[in-house]
Design a protein around this motif. Structure first.
Motif, PDB file in Angstrom:
ATOM      1  N   GLU A 179       1.295  -0.775  -0.300  1.00  0.00           N
ATOM      2  CA  GLU A 179      -0.055  -0.328   0.291  1.00  0.00           C
ATOM      3  C   GLU A 179       1.028   1.253   0.029  1.00  0.00           C
ATOM      4  OE1 GLU A 179      -2.744  -0.350  -0.419  1.00  0.00           O
ATOM      5  OE2 GLU A 179      -3.741  -2.706   0.355  1.00  0.00           O
ATOM      6  N   ARG A 180       0.576   2.287  -0.995  1.00  0.00           N
ATOM      7  CA  ARG A 180       0.977   3.639  -0.705  1.00  0.00           C
ATOM      8  C   ARG A 180       0.152   4.671  -0.134  1.00  0.00           C
ATOM      9  NH1 ARG A 180       1.622  -0.110  -4.897  1.00  0.00           N
ATOM     10  NH2 ARG A 180      -0.470   1.451  -6.155  1.00  0.00           N
ATOM     11  N   CYS A 213      -4.199   6.281  -1.389  1.00  0.00           N
ATOM     12  CA  CYS A 213      -4.880   6.529  -0.887  1.00  0.00           C
ATOM     13  C   CYS A 213      -4.327   7.443  -0.612  1.00  0.00           C
ATOM     14  CB  CYS A 213      -5.632   6.184   0.817  1.00  0.00           C
ATOM     15  SG  CYS A 213      -6.710   4.281   0.380  1.00  0.00           S
ATOM     16  N   VAL A 214      -5.014   9.413  -1.003  1.00  0.00           N
ATOM     17  CA  VAL A 214      -4.315  10.301  -0.830  1.00  0.00           C
ATOM     18  C   VAL A 214      -5.214  11.096   0.415  1.00  0.00           C
ATOM     19  CG1 VAL A 214      -3.913  12.057  -1.937  1.00  0.00           C
ATOM     20  CG2 VAL A 214      -3.876  10.182  -3.084  1.00  0.00           C
ATOM     21  N   PHE A 215      -4.942  11.852   0.834  1.00  0.00           N
ATOM     22  CA  PHE A 215      -5.092  12.714   2.301  1.00  0.00           C
ATOM     23  C   PHE A 215      -4.474  13.573   2.353  1.00  0.00           C
ATOM     24  CE2 PHE A 215      -4.054   8.362   3.915  1.00  0.00           C
ATOM     25  CZ  PHE A 215      -5.435   7.565   3.385  1.00  0.00           C
ATOM     26  N   GLU A 277      -6.688  -1.375   6.076  1.00  0.00           N
ATOM     27  CA  GLU A 277      -8.698  -1.418   5.124  1.00  0.00           C
ATOM     28  C   GLU A 277      -8.863  -0.372   4.422  1.00  0.00           C
ATOM     29  OE1 GLU A 277     -10.520  -3.409   8.685  1.00  0.00           O
ATOM     30  OE2 GLU A 277      -8.700  -3.383   9.859  1.00  0.00           O
ATOM     31  N   ILE A 278      -8.100   0.931   4.560  1.00  0.00           N
ATOM     32  CA  ILE A 278      -8.754   2.323   4.002  1.00  0.00           C
ATOM     33  C   ILE A 278      -8.794   1.755   2.533  1.00  0.00           C
ATOM     34  CG2 ILE A 278      -8.324   4.775   4.100  1.00  0.00           C
ATOM     35  CD1 ILE A 278      -6.206   4.433   5.918  1.00  0.00           C
ATOM     36  N   LYS A 287      -9.122   4.993  -9.315  1.00  0.00           N
ATOM     37  CA  LYS A 287      -8.395   7.236  -9.218  1.00  0.00           C
ATOM     38  C   LYS A 287      -9.503   7.977  -8.200  1.00  0.00           C
ATOM     39  CE  LYS A 287      -6.215   6.981 -13.497  1.00  0.00           C
ATOM     40  NZ  LYS A 287      -6.430   6.826 -15.200  1.00  0.00           N
ATOM     41  N   MET A 288     -10.240   7.376  -7.800  1.00  0.00           N
ATOM     42  CA  MET A 288     -10.784   8.127  -6.891  1.00  0.00           C
ATOM     43  C   MET A 288     -10.931   8.005  -5.585  1.00  0.00           C
ATOM     44  SD  MET A 288     -14.536   8.105  -8.388  1.00  0.00           S
ATOM     45  CE  MET A 288     -15.505   9.378  -8.159  1.00  0.00           C
ATOM     46  N   SER A 289      -9.045   7.724  -4.845  1.00  0.00           N
ATOM     47  CA  SER A 289      -9.009   7.764  -3.638  1.00  0.00           C
ATOM     48  C   SER A 289      -8.500   9.112  -2.905  1.00  0.00           C
ATOM     49  CB  SER A 289      -7.120   6.986  -4.220  1.00  0.00           C
ATOM     50  OG  SER A 289      -6.480   8.212  -4.922  1.00  0.00           O
TER      51      SER A 289
END
Length: 468
Positions: A179-180, A213-215, A277-278, A287-289
């Motif tokens: 995961e990245r 995932c991007v925060f 799990e995210i 791409k909707m991350s």
């Protein structure tokens, strides 16, 4: 126990990391001074210590109370610090945390990337690829159960946006099954860096292609929160001890988000929510991350408020648009929720979170399939100085506004061909990069818009054929 490697790139990423690691140690009960009055870590916390720290096998049973204990046991943070300027990373060699970071995982250069994504991505990336890959290999080999990478950088400058996304590409190529996660800071476009709109757009394209995932956090939101904390005198204890500094307060909000986000990986819980799990629960389409995060920034220790009322206030704060780290309104009329997560820390029960999920489902707009796509987590350990805390993640079509803002700022410069030569003068940079990033932004905006008005699909039942 899940293990994560933190990769800090550029000045912003390393400044956030510099504020993050002392807070992580503090939550584990590790004092930054020699005179420690705290009790030793509980056995449950010691077991999770390896999530973000490498502890030699022979020292697994030790109890860590001070930095001296960590140094004597040769404990190292699972961190890689990269910057094309030496000023920020040099503090890890000489500052309070010296010895906590592995010298093999510090990558620096001079004189930087010149606020130019192309220099970071096209020049410094290939130039330092082998050295960075060696750092990654060294860190990965010291993990027993690696679950993911957590990257910290800014998208407005040159090193963070360019070299940061180049490293992200390397992770995608060499560790595709790991995961990245990326927490990136978006500039407003009005800073002194005139080329930041280009850097924001070019970096976002790479994030859409390669991040799990991007925060994201936006400086305009962080600044509003910092000023509100100053006006209400609700700064955390570690900020009250020193003169109020806007930049420190903005970084503190990002650090608080990261502490909540990683709490399930670092601490035990009755219904824990691990970071790995995210992606499964929060990203319904490729791409909707990009996920919006929120919590109560105005922390108060008001003993007159009942526990039930305090928990209610924390829930409403998580849903309030003024507390989001990006400019979205998750419960607004134009926002459709694709997935949601509520993580309670401390004195929360399953019944508490189930009640909040019911309220969220009643107030928010959902697609026909996402109303039940609400994940909850319970972590036993609250933040220091608090009994309870609530953290939320939203995947919402309101994220359209962030991409629209990036595309608008980019187009206003690109239309005039302003400052293009800074990028085209860099070898191996092609004008197609600009076209690709703009097309990528338009594509993801179209996807979000198409989901705002999507209705339930009626699929007729199959009827058995007659035997005639």
């Amino acid at each position: 126990m899940s293990e994560f490697i933190t990769i800090q790139v550029g000045q912003c990423g390393n400044q956030i990391g510099g504020a993050l690691w002392p807070r992580i140690l503090n939550e584990y009960g590790v004092s930054l001074t020699a005179n420690n009055t705290k009790t030793s870590n509980s056995s449950s916390l010691e077991q999770s210590f390896s999530s973000f720290f490498h502890v030699p096998n022979s020292k697994q049973e030790h109890s860590f109370r001070t930095l001296q204990d960590l140094a004597s046991c040769k404990v190292k943070a699972r961190a890689i610090c990269i910057d094309m300027e030496d000023s920020v990373v040099a503090r890890y060699r000489t500052g309070t945390l010296k010895g906590l970071f592995d010298e093999k995982c510090l990558v620096t250069n001079y004189p930087g990337s010149g606020n130019n994504w192309a220099e970071g991505f096209c020049e410094h990336g290939p130039q330092y690829q082998e050295k960075i890959l060696n750092c990654l290999r060294h860190s990965v080999e010291r993990c027993d159960s690696l679950h993911g990478f957590l990257m910290l950088f800014s998208t407005g400058g040159g090193t963070g946006s360019g070299l940061g996304t180049y490293v992200l590409n390397c992770l995608s190529d060499f560790y595709p099954k790991t995961e990245r996660f990326v927490s990136c800071a978006y500039s407003t476009g009005t800073e002194d860096v005139i080329t930041s709109p280009y850097n924001n757009a070019l970096a976002t394209h790479q994030l859409l292609e390669n991040a799990t995932c991007v925060f994201p956090v936006e400086n305009r939101c962080l600044l509003e929160i910092a000023l509100r904390k100053s006006r209400n005198n609700c700064m955390p204890t570690h900020e009250r001890a020193k003169e109020f500094n806007t930049t420190d307060s903005m970084n503190s909000s990002v650090v608080e988000m990261l502490l909540h986000l990683t709490s399930g990986s670092r601490f035990p819980g009755a219904l824990n929510f691990d970071m790995n799990e995210i992606n499964t629960n929060m990203v319904p389409f490729p791409k909707m991350s990009f996920l919006s995060s929120s919590f109560n920034h105005l922390v108060t220790a008001n003993s007159k408020i009942s526990s039930k009322r305090l928990k209610e206030e924390l829930f409403f704060a998580c849903c309030n648009r003024s507390n989001q780290l990006v400019q979205v309104d998750p419960l607004g009329p134009k926002s459709v929720l694709l997935a949601s997560t509520l993580i309670g820390r401390g004195e929360y029960s399953t019944a508490d979170l189930q009640g909040y999920i019911g309220k969220l489902q009643a107030k928010g707009r959902f697609t026909s399939w996402s109303k039940k796509a609400v994940k909850m987590g319970l972590c036993n350990v609250p933040p220091n100085g608090q009994n309870v805390a609530l953290f939320s993640l939203f995947n919402t079509t309101g994220m359209f506004g962030l991409f629209q803002h990036i595309a608008k700022q980019f187009s206003s410069l690109f239309r005039k061909q302003a400052h293009i030569h800074h990028y085209t003068n860099v070898s191996s940079f092609e004008m197609d990069f600009f076209d690709e990033c703009l097309e990528s932004l338009r594509d993801v905006m179209h996807k979000y818009k198409s989901l705002e008005n999507v209705g339930p699909q009626t699929i007729p039942r199959l009827e058995p054929r007659s035997c005639d």
